[in-house]
Design an enzyme around this catalytic site. Sequence first.
Site, PDB file in Angstrom:
ATOM      1  N   GLU A  97       0.829  -1.210   0.000  1.00 22.63           N
ATOM      2  CA  GLU A  97       0.000   0.000   0.000  1.00 22.63           C
ATOM      3  C   GLU A  97       0.863   1.259   0.000  1.00 22.63           C
ATOM      4  OE1 GLU A  97      -3.040   0.006  -0.589  1.00 22.63           O
ATOM      5  OE2 GLU A  97      -3.883  -1.912   0.062  1.00 22.63           O
ATOM      6  N   ARG A 124       0.826   3.790  -3.244  1.00 16.94           N
ATOM      7  CA  ARG A 124       0.215   5.104  -2.991  1.00 16.94           C
ATOM      8  C   ARG A 124       1.276   6.177  -2.750  1.00 16.94           C
ATOM      9  NH1 ARG A 124      -5.534   3.890  -0.020  1.00 16.94           N
ATOM     10  NH2 ARG A 124      -5.578   1.667  -0.420  1.00 16.94           N
ATOM     11  N   ASP A 159      -5.204  -9.827  -8.103  1.00 19.56           N
ATOM     12  CA  ASP A 159      -5.524  -8.930  -9.224  1.00 19.56           C
ATOM     13  C   ASP A 159      -4.323  -8.257  -9.892  1.00 19.56           C
ATOM     14  OD1 ASP A 159      -5.165  -7.504  -6.862  1.00 19.56           O
ATOM     15  OD2 ASP A 159      -6.965  -6.277  -7.043  1.00 19.56           O
ATOM     16  N   GLU A 203     -11.908   0.856 -10.312  1.00 20.73           N
ATOM     17  CA  GLU A 203     -11.536  -0.055 -11.409  1.00 20.73           C
ATOM     18  C   GLU A 203     -12.391   0.085 -12.677  1.00 20.73           C
ATOM     19  OE1 GLU A 203     -11.816  -0.998  -8.209  1.00 20.73           O
ATOM     20  OE2 GLU A 203      -9.701  -1.289  -7.738  1.00 20.73           O
ATOM     21  N   THR A 257      -0.740   0.717 -10.221  1.00 17.57           N
ATOM     22  CA  THR A 257      -2.065   0.207  -9.867  1.00 17.57           C
ATOM     23  C   THR A 257      -2.846   1.178  -8.989  1.00 17.57           C
ATOM     24  OG1 THR A 257      -3.252  -1.784  -9.157  1.00 17.57           O
ATOM     25  CG2 THR A 257      -1.339  -1.114  -7.840  1.00 17.57           C
TER      26      THR A 257
END
Length: 664
Positions: free
Chosen positions: A295, A299, A428, A564, A653
């Site tokens: 994360e 980010r 994913d 998404e 992502t």
Amino acid sequence: MYPPSPRQDFFAVTLNLGERSQGGGGGSKYWRRRRLCWRKWKQLSRLQRNIILFFFAFLAVCGLISYINMANHGRAFTSRSSEEQKIELDIPELNPAVLAAPQKADANQGDFPEILPQKTRNPRRGRLVNLQIKAPQEDLKERSHDDDTKRLEEEHGQASKENKSERTVISWRGAVIEPDQGTEPPSNKIQDPGHRSSTAEIKSQKKPVLINERQKAVIEAFRHAWKGYKKFAWGRDELKPLTHSFNEWFGLGLTIIDALDTMWILDLKEEFEEAKAWVKTELNFGKNVDVNLFESTIRILGGLLSTYHLSGDSLFLEKAKDIGNRLMPAFNTPSRIPYSDVNIGSGVAHPPRWTSDSTVAEVTSIQLEFRELSRLTGDMRFQTAVEKVMKHVHSLSGKNDGLVPMFINTNSGLFTHLGVYTLGARADSYYEYLLKQWIQGGKKENELLEEYINAIEGVKRHLLRKSEPSKLTFVGELAHGRFRAKMDHLVCFLPGTLALGAHNGLTADHMELAKALIETCYQMYHQIETGLSPEIVYFNIHPQKGHKDVEVKSSDRHNLLRPETIESLFYLYRFTGDKKYQDWGWEILQNFNKYTRVPAGGYSSIDNVQSPSNPQPRDKMESFFLGETLKYFFLLFSDDMDLINLDQYVFNTEAHPLPIWAPA
Ligand code: DMJ
């Protein structure tokens, strides 16, 4: 003999040709003149004739050269030569350390099975998988670049001026950033390695950008969200918009960092400047806090790197290097598969308390960011660490036709919990990063491409079904040989990734599947009472009277403002130009405004997408709503193909654009 002057002869020849070409009726006159001309030609000395012939030959060569130049010039704006790409990405010739990253990718080729440029072998099935030759973007380029030749020519000229004043960065949004606008004393600053891509942006994007009504609505939504965050949660990780409070996760101002490049792209200068000031004076990574490696990479590291590229301000690179270094202890495991958590103050890394496993998607979706950090800093430790992980995962057994399990053990380095395959949570972005690393590295690391193509074949073979009654194509899950018609909203990244692959030369069936799946993702919103998708849906695969395609369990009917579907709509619109994708996105934005907007400022996740009268706000605005969802909305509604050009940038992502490396 006294031949007439060559000049007279030249005149005669020209006149004759002219008369003939006009198809004049004086036939005999024409032939008389022609004979006269021939006689005069014969009267010339050999030297004179040679001079005239040489002169015509010279003219012809000049004409040919200028024709070739013009043709090349035109082509350069559509296909961009490697030379120009290099210039545009601002990669200096003089810094060998920084060039090491792309060279590494090349060097790796020995490790990767040889793959032909247009064909690749699928070893499991022993057949060749064709890649498209023609980039489907061509028509779109023509569509959006009608008057571009002139503009680009001007910009081309401008580029050389800009190269001369390389230390002054003029953003494509018009902001001028002087080198000493950096925020630390010069001695503390990282030297700008000249690897950022803002120069590329300057050249291709400095035309005045017209913002349409839908984009204005996105800007308004962003401002509303930002207002709440500023008022009630400034400097904290997330806004709690209902209780006018905040939530701390890492204690690192996550929303600010995640939203930086969105503000840049939306041209929100004032907001950007206040956020930058906070990064400069308040952001301190020397804190005794545990952060999740994945994360914080996608980010924070991703957000800082992309903002550095867009703005050119070395403050962001400096911070990126700091957090990158602090995350590195996570890789100190017996297998080199990183732990999920690391204390960025003490440098102690550890797995979650209940297991020594890490999530497969997490350990394989940090590569774009760490590789880019190495390229920018010349410090190869970052790239080496994440590439070891990829190589290791590549070598593992336990995959099912390219599909990976969800967990991997940090001690043994082996997959665990075998037999469950999903493209949703915990797996994913593994698939997403296979393709995107290949693109980032200049499409040379064929092992990554091969894994990606295998995986998509695996999806088709094991996970694709059609729903009833509408025959929507969806991606389900496989659990120990049994198919489950369950699809996470997270899977809706897949249509966008498939479309990106097709744009980069993969077969047209990838684009066909992308189109089918984005229709399904849209229906996951459209068929629900609020027009917003739940977190998870179940599809009906048997015809049943009175049943819709999509069913929702009460535990899954929340919506976290996830990006998404909007992300995929953006890719599909970019690559097809079909306006229906914009219209679908517009419908969804209106429903976000209707059901998740909090009057005092901010947007909130909701608990029940099936209850328009009481969607039950959860009191939480995820940082990705600003970092991803609103950014993708804005890009979806834009008709400017150069607004984050997908041949120059690859999104991580978390929707942070990172440059595609120029060929070494
Ligand atoms: C984001 O943090 C990233 O997109 C991640 O890959 C998946 N989850 C959220 C958004 O839904």
